[in-house]
Design a protein around this motif. Structure first.
Motif, mmCIF file in Angstrom:
data_model
loop_
_atom_site.group_PDB
_atom_site.id
_atom_site.type_symbol
_atom_site.label_atom_id
_atom_site.label_comp_id
_atom_site.label_asym_id
_atom_site.label_seq_id
_atom_site.Cartn_x
_atom_site.Cartn_y
_atom_site.Cartn_z
ATOM 1 N N HIS A 187 0.881 -1.163 0.000
ATOM 2 C CA HIS A 187 0.000 0.000 0.000
ATOM 3 C C HIS A 187 0.920 1.214 0.000
ATOM 4 O O HIS A 187 1.583 1.495 0.996
ATOM 5 C CB HIS A 187 -0.918 -0.003 1.225
ATOM 6 C CG HIS A 187 -1.890 1.124 1.250
ATOM 7 N ND1 HIS A 187 -2.348 1.675 2.418
ATOM 8 C CD2 HIS A 187 -2.497 1.807 0.256
ATOM 9 C CE1 HIS A 187 -3.200 2.661 2.141
ATOM 10 N NE2 HIS A 187 -3.290 2.758 0.828
ATOM 11 N N THR A 188 0.988 1.918 -1.116
ATOM 12 C CA THR A 188 1.962 3.005 -1.263
ATOM 13 C C THR A 188 1.658 4.198 -0.368
ATOM 14 O O THR A 188 2.567 4.958 -0.027
ATOM 15 C CB THR A 188 2.060 3.466 -2.723
ATOM 16 O OG1 THR A 188 0.773 3.898 -3.173
ATOM 17 C CG2 THR A 188 2.574 2.345 -3.614
ATOM 18 N N THR A 189 0.414 4.380 0.029
ATOM 19 C CA THR A 189 0.056 5.522 0.866
ATOM 20 C C THR A 189 0.658 5.409 2.263
ATOM 21 O O THR A 189 1.228 6.360 2.784
ATOM 22 C CB THR A 189 -1.469 5.669 0.963
ATOM 23 O OG1 THR A 189 -1.989 5.777 -0.363
ATOM 24 C CG2 THR A 189 -1.859 6.897 1.751
ATOM 25 N N CYS A 190 0.570 4.239 2.866
ATOM 26 C CA CYS A 190 1.098 4.068 4.223
ATOM 27 C C CYS A 190 2.403 3.284 4.248
ATOM 28 O O CYS A 190 3.068 3.237 5.269
ATOM 29 C CB CYS A 190 0.061 3.400 5.131
ATOM 30 S SG CYS A 190 -0.196 1.647 4.828
ATOM 31 N N GLY A 191 2.753 2.649 3.126
ATOM 32 C CA GLY A 191 4.000 1.902 3.045
ATOM 33 C C GLY A 191 3.945 0.489 3.569
ATOM 34 O O GLY A 191 4.965 -0.200 3.623
ATOM 35 N N SER A 192 2.758 0.013 3.951
ATOM 36 C CA SER A 192 2.636 -1.342 4.500
ATOM 37 C C SER A 192 2.851 -2.395 3.424
ATOM 38 O O SER A 192 2.366 -2.280 2.311
ATOM 39 C CB SER A 192 1.248 -1.547 5.103
ATOM 40 O OG SER A 192 1.078 -0.758 6.237
ATOM 41 N N ARG A 193 3.583 -3.448 3.801
ATOM 42 C CA ARG A 193 3.707 -4.636 2.957
ATOM 43 C C ARG A 193 2.604 -5.573 3.404
ATOM 44 O O ARG A 193 2.586 -6.024 4.544
ATOM 45 C CB ARG A 193 5.069 -5.310 3.134
ATOM 46 C CG ARG A 193 5.254 -6.494 2.204
ATOM 47 C CD ARG A 193 6.516 -7.272 2.508
ATOM 48 N NE ARG A 193 6.463 -8.002 3.749
ATOM 49 C CZ ARG A 193 5.839 -9.180 3.912
ATOM 50 N NH1 ARG A 193 5.188 -9.738 2.923
ATOM 51 N NH2 ARG A 193 5.843 -9.786 5.075
ATOM 52 N N LEU A 194 1.649 -5.836 2.516
ATOM 53 C CA LEU A 194 0.451 -6.586 2.909
ATOM 54 C C LEU A 194 0.629 -8.093 2.807
ATOM 55 O O LEU A 194 0.119 -8.837 3.630
ATOM 56 C CB LEU A 194 -0.741 -6.137 2.072
ATOM 57 C CG LEU A 194 -1.004 -4.633 2.097
ATOM 58 C CD1 LEU A 194 -2.197 -4.293 1.229
ATOM 59 C CD2 LEU A 194 -1.197 -4.139 3.511
ATOM 60 N N CYS A 195 1.288 -8.548 1.759
ATOM 61 C CA CYS A 195 1.467 -9.990 1.590
ATOM 62 C C CYS A 195 2.460 -10.245 0.464
ATOM 63 O O CYS A 195 2.783 -9.355 -0.310
ATOM 64 C CB CYS A 195 0.147 -10.679 1.277
ATOM 65 S SG CYS A 195 -0.558 -10.296 -0.341
ATOM 66 N N ASP A 196 2.921 -11.474 0.409
ATOM 67 C CA ASP A 196 3.679 -11.930 -0.748
ATOM 68 C C ASP A 196 2.670 -12.425 -1.770
ATOM 69 O O ASP A 196 1.770 -13.195 -1.432
ATOM 70 C CB ASP A 196 4.613 -13.079 -0.382
ATOM 71 C CG ASP A 196 5.751 -12.650 0.526
ATOM 72 O OD1 ASP A 196 6.050 -11.443 0.562
ATOM 73 O OD2 ASP A 196 6.342 -13.519 1.191
ATOM 74 N N ALA A 197 2.799 -11.974 -2.992
ATOM 75 C CA ALA A 197 1.915 -12.442 -4.062
ATOM 76 C C ALA A 197 2.569 -13.661 -4.697
ATOM 77 O O ALA A 197 3.635 -13.561 -5.285
ATOM 78 C CB ALA A 197 1.714 -11.341 -5.102
ATOM 79 N N ALA A 219 -9.927 -1.198 4.961
ATOM 80 C CA ALA A 219 -10.938 -1.061 6.000
ATOM 81 C C ALA A 219 -10.335 -0.681 7.352
ATOM 82 O O ALA A 219 -11.009 -0.100 8.196
ATOM 83 C CB ALA A 219 -11.733 -2.358 6.141
ATOM 84 N N ASN A 220 -9.051 -0.997 7.551
ATOM 85 C CA ASN A 220 -8.398 -0.746 8.838
ATOM 86 C C ASN A 220 -7.297 0.288 8.780
ATOM 87 O O ASN A 220 -6.762 0.680 9.823
ATOM 88 C CB ASN A 220 -7.835 -2.050 9.390
ATOM 89 C CG ASN A 220 -8.917 -3.038 9.676
ATOM 90 O OD1 ASN A 220 -9.867 -2.745 10.381
ATOM 91 N ND2 ASN A 220 -8.800 -4.237 9.124
ATOM 92 N N CYS A 221 -6.915 0.715 7.593
ATOM 93 C CA CYS A 221 -5.800 1.649 7.443
ATOM 94 C C CYS A 221 -6.271 3.076 7.738
ATOM 95 O O CYS A 221 -7.315 3.502 7.257
ATOM 96 C CB CYS A 221 -5.228 1.573 6.022
ATOM 97 S SG CYS A 221 -3.770 2.613 5.783
ATOM 98 N N ASN A 222 -5.486 3.796 8.503
ATOM 99 C CA ASN A 222 -5.876 5.164 8.819
ATOM 100 C C ASN A 222 -5.380 6.161 7.786
ATOM 101 O O ASN A 222 -5.546 7.365 7.942
ATOM 102 C CB ASN A 222 -5.375 5.559 10.222
ATOM 103 C CG ASN A 222 -3.868 5.486 10.332
ATOM 104 O OD1 ASN A 222 -3.178 5.155 9.387
ATOM 105 N ND2 ASN A 222 -3.363 5.792 11.516
ATOM 106 N N ARG A 223 -4.758 5.684 6.714
ATOM 107 C CA ARG A 223 -4.275 6.543 5.639
ATOM 108 C C ARG A 223 -4.823 6.033 4.317
ATOM 109 O O ARG A 223 -4.217 5.171 3.700
ATOM 110 C CB ARG A 223 -2.756 6.562 5.612
ATOM 111 C CG ARG A 223 -2.201 7.068 6.936
ATOM 112 C CD ARG A 223 -0.729 7.059 6.944
ATOM 113 N NE ARG A 223 -0.274 8.240 6.216
ATOM 114 C CZ ARG A 223 0.980 8.435 5.875
ATOM 115 N NH1 ARG A 223 1.886 7.535 6.152
ATOM 116 N NH2 ARG A 223 1.321 9.532 5.256
ATOM 117 N N PRO A 224 -5.978 6.500 3.879
ATOM 118 C CA PRO A 224 -6.600 6.005 2.649
ATOM 119 C C PRO A 224 -5.723 6.281 1.487
ATOM 120 O O PRO A 224 -5.574 5.834 0.512
ATOM 121 C CB PRO A 224 -7.902 6.786 2.560
ATOM 122 C CG PRO A 224 -7.792 7.896 3.523
ATOM 123 C CD PRO A 224 -6.678 7.610 4.463
#
Length: 68
Positions: free
Chosen positions: A35-45, A63-68
């Motif tokens: 997620h480029t907005t918050c920088g989170s790595r969500l999963c390995d594809a 749904a849970n990120c505070n940075r849309p």
């Protein structure tokens, strides 16, 4: 064709903020969903992941990120 949109699916326009990138870890060969907005790595594809799975992961994060 069945519509698989769920309440956790992000707005299609917001999907532009989710990208698949090569890992910075040289040992890993899978792409990572970021997620480029918050920088989170969500999963390995992984090679057998469907687009539906990746959209669901993005939606659950949205749904849970505070940075849309």
């Amino acid at each position: 064709m069945t519509n698989t949109v769920t309440e956790t699916s992000p707005d299609p326009g917001s999907l532009q903020h989710y990208v698949l990138r090569a890992s910075t870890d040289p040992v890993k060969h899978d792409l990572e969903l970021i997620h480029t907005t918050c920088g989170s790595r969500l999963c390995d594809a992984e090679h057998d992941d469907s687009l539906d799975v990746l959209v669901h992961v993005a939606g659950a994060h949205a749904a849970n990120c505070n940075r849309p």
